[in-house]
Design a protein around this motif. Structure first.
Motif, PDB file in Angstrom:
ATOM      1  N   CYS A   1     -18.398  41.455 -14.942  1.00 21.15           N
ATOM      2  CA  CYS A   1     -17.587  40.271 -15.217  1.00 21.15           C
ATOM      3  C   CYS A   1     -18.429  39.002 -15.088  1.00 21.15           C
ATOM      4  CB  CYS A   1     -16.390  40.237 -14.272  1.00 21.15           C
ATOM      5  SG  CYS A   1     -15.364  38.754 -14.406  1.00 21.15           S
ATOM      6  N   ALA A   2     -19.197  38.904 -14.001  1.00 17.48           N
ATOM      7  CA  ALA A   2     -20.046  37.734 -13.787  1.00 17.48           C
ATOM      8  C   ALA A   2     -21.098  37.608 -14.886  1.00 17.48           C
ATOM      9  CB  ALA A   2     -20.713  37.831 -12.413  1.00 17.48           C
TER      10      ALA A   2
ATOM     11  N   MET B   1     -19.508  36.201 -18.022  1.00 17.19           N
ATOM     12  CA  MET B   1     -19.248  34.771 -17.872  1.00 17.19           C
ATOM     13  C   MET B   1     -20.547  33.977 -18.017  1.00 17.19           C
ATOM     14  SD  MET B   1     -16.549  35.033 -14.675  1.00 17.19           S
ATOM     15  CE  MET B   1     -16.380  33.268 -14.470  1.00 17.19           C
TER      16      MET B   1
ATOM     17  N   ALA C   1     -21.457  33.889 -21.599  1.00 20.98           N
ATOM     18  CA  ALA C   1     -20.594  32.987 -22.373  1.00 20.98           C
ATOM     19  C   ALA C   1     -21.050  31.533 -22.270  1.00 20.98           C
ATOM     20  CB  ALA C   1     -19.153  33.125 -21.903  1.00 20.98           C
TER      21      ALA C   1
ATOM     22  N   TRP D   1     -15.348  35.970 -22.903  1.00 17.30           N
ATOM     23  CA  TRP D   1     -14.340  35.536 -21.938  1.00 17.30           C
ATOM     24  C   TRP D   1     -13.196  36.533 -21.829  1.00 17.30           C
ATOM     25  CZ3 TRP D   1     -15.628  32.387 -18.402  1.00 17.30           C
ATOM     26  CH2 TRP D   1     -16.485  31.305 -18.636  1.00 17.30           C
TER      27      TRP D   1
ATOM     28  N   ALA E   1     -14.502  39.489 -19.937  1.00 16.47           N
ATOM     29  CA  ALA E   1     -14.650  39.128 -18.527  1.00 16.47           C
ATOM     30  C   ALA E   1     -13.294  39.150 -17.832  1.00 16.47           C
ATOM     31  CB  ALA E   1     -15.291  37.749 -18.402  1.00 16.47           C
TER      32      ALA E   1
END
Length: 423
Positions: free
Chosen positions: A298-299, A302, A305, A380, A383
């Motif tokens: 997830c990090a 991000m 992105a 996004w 994520a």
């Protein structure tokens, strides 16, 4: 060189080759093809999805073909199918023909690895099969590291993606010749199950489990693990299809080469993480490792992105690879620990089947890029999905409790007298 060592080298080379020339490097070639032929990102994503779908749907073929024609001809046939797919890719002008080419690549992948290689190693070298299978799968992983760099070098030096596909077609034919001269079956194959069960150590019967496959699949624990695996595979497949194009959009000059580097480092860090996760699960809670891997992915998305330079994107790719390795292997460990070895294989197969939905990832990513002009919205969304799965896994995942039928009431012992009211 002995026959068994020749077989090991040949099948390991095959696994390295199919990994290097298909999933991990296709994203780079698609970047150059889309720019040259004017295809949409959605069309490029569809070709990537067809590669994965064809690979998955053709996976039952190798055991059947090995039974009918033997391992040597199965591997040789896989090399021919790959060569045809690569050859078609080198002459395409329409996206429809490229769809056919990528589907053939997926079939060729299945015919070469991993099922035939596992069978040959397990039957030629049964005493050392566990260790040599590790070598075999490491060769496949290294193909994922080398593939994007090889493609980047060929296209960078020649400026032609068609020449790359032609070179891969020739290499596939040469690989087929290697199979013809080195591969032989150590045992006669009587049925397809003999191939499917190859490599499984002849240990004692798995410990009894209170679970049936159906009962286990209906538990929230299994559903959460399967969901995590499905989301991870969807995101990984999508990242492989778009990473090079996204990184190339962040800079000028050698940005495409930076994309190839990012893809290779993702594969390298993922391979390393998978290699150490098994040891980590012996000392740490596999659930925590699963959640940690999801959070890292997830990090990474991000960071990807908001990245404005290829260097930041490369760092994000490294981080994503580590999270991928941690989450993928720990999910398998949890299935084994929660439900027992007797049905772990069946549950893994069911959970893996759910990851077939991952083919929708590249399609969706391509459509979003065509609509918005960027892959950033996709990052996004992915994520957010990973964050939601990490939260639900951390809060809700627990050791499942099998339903037990109520114990029968104990009968009174012979010397026990029932209590009666005094008269």
């Amino acid at each position: 060189m002995s026959r068994e060592h020749g077989v090991l080298i040949a099948v390991s080379l095959g696994f390295f080759f199919v990994t290097a020339t298909t999933f991990t490097s296709l994203g780079y070639v698609l970047y150059t093809m889309v720019a040259d032929l004017g295809w949409s990102h959605a069309a490029a994503g569809t070709s990537f999805a067809l590669l994965g779908l064809a690979c998955g749907l053709s996976s039952p073929l190798p055991p059947l073909l090995i039974k009918l024609a033997g391992s040597r001809m199965t591997l040789f046939g896989g090399a021919l199918v790959l060569a045809i797919g690569f050859g078609l890719a080198s002459i395409v002008d329409s996206i429809a023909l490229f769809f056919v080419a990528t589907a053939l690549m997926g079939v060729g992948f299945s015919l070469i690895a991993p099922s035939p290689g596992v069978f040959l190693i397990a039957t030629w070298m049964p005493e050392r099969s566990a260790r040599l299978l590790g070598v075999y799968f490491m060769a496949g992983s290294l193909g994922g590291v080398a593939g994007p760099l090889i493609v980047s070098s060929i296209v960078g030096l020649t400026g032609s993606w068609r020449l790359h596909w032609a070179a891969m077609a020739l290499a596939a034919l040469l690989l087929g010749v290697v199979f013809l001269f080195t591969v032989r079956d150590a045992v006669k194959v009587e049925n397809a199950e003999q191939v499917k069960n190859a490599g499984i150590a002849p240990v004692a019967a798995p410990a009894a489990t209170p679970w049936t496959v159906r009962q286990a699949m209906l538990t929230p624990s299994f559903m959460l693990i399967a969901l995590a695996m499905m989301i991870v595979q969807t995101v990984v497949t999508s990242i492989h299809s778009v990473l090079v194009t996204h990184v190339a959009s962040l800079g000028i000059g050698g940005a495409a080469s930076a994309g190839a580097m990012a893809m290779s480092l993702l594969a390298l860090s993922g391979t390393f993480a998978k290699g150490i996760t098994g040891a980590l699960t012996e000392r740490h809670d596999a659930k925590q490792l699963l959640v940690g891997g999801l959070v890292l992915q997830c990090a990474a998305l991000m960071l990807l992105a908001v990245a404005h330079t290829p260097t930041i994107a490369i760092v994000a790719s490294l981080l994503f690879g580590v999270g991928w390795g941690l989450s993928w292997l720990s999910a398998h460990v949890l299935l084994l620990r929660y439900f027992g070895s007797a049905i772990a294989g069946d549950l893994t197969a069911m959970a893996t089947m759910a990851t077939t939905f991952a083919v929708l990832g590249p399609l969706s990513a391509g459509w979003v890029a065509d609509t918005s002009g960027s892959f950033v919205p996709v990052f996004w969304v992915f994520a957010g999905l990973l964050a939601a799965v990490a939260a639900s896994t951390g809060l809700l995942l627990g050791v499942p409790r099998p339903r037990r039928s109520p114990a029968p009431a104990a009968l009174p012992a012979a010397n026990d007298q029932p209590l009666v009211a005094a008269e």
